[in-house]
Design an enzyme around this catalytic site. Structure first.
Site, PDB file in Angstrom:
ATOM      1  N   ASP A   1       0.826  -1.206   0.000  1.00 55.27           N
ATOM      2  CA  ASP A   1       0.000   0.000   0.000  1.00 55.27           C
ATOM      3  C   ASP A   1       0.862   1.258   0.000  1.00 55.27           C
ATOM      4  O   ASP A   1       2.075   1.204   0.219  1.00 55.27           O
ATOM      5  CB  ASP A   1      -0.901   0.026   1.242  1.00 55.27           C
ATOM      6  CG  ASP A   1      -1.933  -1.086   1.246  1.00 55.27           C
ATOM      7  OD1 ASP A   1      -2.237  -1.617   0.163  1.00 55.27           O
ATOM      8  OD2 ASP A   1      -2.434  -1.416   2.341  1.00 55.27           O
TER       9      ASP A   1
ATOM     10  N   TYR B   1       6.530  -9.758   7.037  1.00 56.17           N
ATOM     11  CA  TYR B   1       6.504  -8.314   7.294  1.00 56.17           C
ATOM     12  C   TYR B   1       6.961  -8.046   8.726  1.00 56.17           C
ATOM     13  O   TYR B   1       6.816  -8.903   9.609  1.00 56.17           O
ATOM     14  CB  TYR B   1       5.088  -7.754   7.151  1.00 56.17           C
ATOM     15  CG  TYR B   1       4.602  -7.571   5.737  1.00 56.17           C
ATOM     16  CD1 TYR B   1       4.703  -6.335   5.098  1.00 56.17           C
ATOM     17  CD2 TYR B   1       4.013  -8.621   5.039  1.00 56.17           C
ATOM     18  CE1 TYR B   1       4.228  -6.152   3.806  1.00 56.17           C
ATOM     19  CE2 TYR B   1       3.538  -8.453   3.744  1.00 56.17           C
ATOM     20  CZ  TYR B   1       3.650  -7.215   3.135  1.00 56.17           C
ATOM     21  OH  TYR B   1       3.179  -7.044   1.852  1.00 56.17           O
TER      22      TYR B   1
END
Length: 297
Positions: free
Chosen positions: A72, A144
């Site tokens: 994003d 992540y």
């Protein structure tokens, strides 16, 4: 004295055309601060847009990258993986071949791309992709990390792009307990933005928290993540860590059939994609097929 006529010169021979396509694997890092995400968007600066433009210039033919994770806006990466298909006859003239014996095949191309790309995106390595490799569909899992600082003054300026300021106390024991309830194969609809035709069933393989002084870090691993899922998980768990929600609340969210509005999504800049795992080369093609089937189910 007789004159002999010289035979006519043969027309210059063009080099033979090389047919086919070469798939390249690219390992990529970027600072997501000034990008509107990975995916190309009209009128927006994106990571894929900058990379596609540089590669198209060098290869003199339009190319398009496919990435393991479409991050994003504002999200960073130190271990993004992508692939690109390049016409084989575009490779020979794309970069100089001069180099040292033993140098990696695409080291000159890597150096040339470094001059075409802005400072906030780098291609770290280029290799020929093995048969069956697809950066997105062959991936086994994505890793992540989310970083935040509980320091009362916020985040030191040198780290402000990559760490979220959270100057409030957090109960990591409560967050860890709530995280355990989210592990495994579930429908994470409550934590995902809706995307038409996309499944929200994911296998969450790691979600743990650690503290080093005022730095709090979450490690999050899954087979794949749906849109905004990692930041939503972090946002919900922060509510637990501040005792605004019970440790059992996240388990209850797993029963939802749509996105929940009961928690805020964590800010993008604290999140970094650090690694993508792939199976052995002889399993890439089968993994590709299995993933496509699951994602379309």
């Amino acid at each position: 004295m007789s004159l002999t006529r010289r035979p006519p010169k043969s027309p210059p021979q063009r080099p033979p055309r090389i047919s086919g396509v070469v798939r390249l694997r690219l390992d990529i890092a970027y600072d997501g601060t000034d990008f509107a995400g990975w995916a190309a968007q009209v009128g927006q600066r994106t990571v894929a847009g900058d990379l596609d433009a540089a590669l198209t210039t060098i290869f003199r033919t339009p190319v398009r990258l496919r990435a393991a994770g479409r991050t994003d806006a504002g999200v960073h990466a130190s271990g993004q993986v992508a692939h690109v298909d390049v016409p084989a006859d575009a490779l020979p003239n794309a970069y100089p071949r001069a180099g040292h014996v033993g140098d990696p095949e695409f080291l000159p191309l890597l150096r040339r791309l470094g001059r075409f790309l802005p400072a906030d995106v780098r291609i770290l390595d280029i290799t020929r992709a093995p048969a069956g490799f697809d950066a997105r569909f062959s991936a086994l899992r994505r890793h992540y990390v989310y970083r935040l600082s509980t320091a009362p003054y916020g985040v030191e300026p040198q780290q402000a792009r990559y760490i979220t300021a959270w100057p409030r106390e957090l109960d990591l024991d409560a967050m860890t307990a709530a995280s355990r309830d989210l592990m495994g194969l579930h429908d994470f609809a409550a934590f995902c933005r809706h995307r038409e035709g996309a499944t929200t069933i994911r296998d969450l393989q790691r979600l743990d928290w650690s503290r080093a002084g005022t730095l709090v870090t979450a490690h999050v691993t899954a087979d794949a993540f749906c849109w905004s899922m990692v930041r939503s998980l972090v946002g919900a768990l922060l509510a637990v860590g501040e005792h605004r929600r019970a440790t059992t609340w996240c388990r209850e969210l797993l029963t939802a059939t749509g996105r929940s509005s009961d928690f805020a999504v964590a800010p993008a800049h604290g999140l970094t994609l650090i690694q993508v795992d792939y199976p052995p080369d002889d399993q890439l093609a089968s993994r590709n097929l299995v993933t496509r089937d699951v994602r379309s189910g």
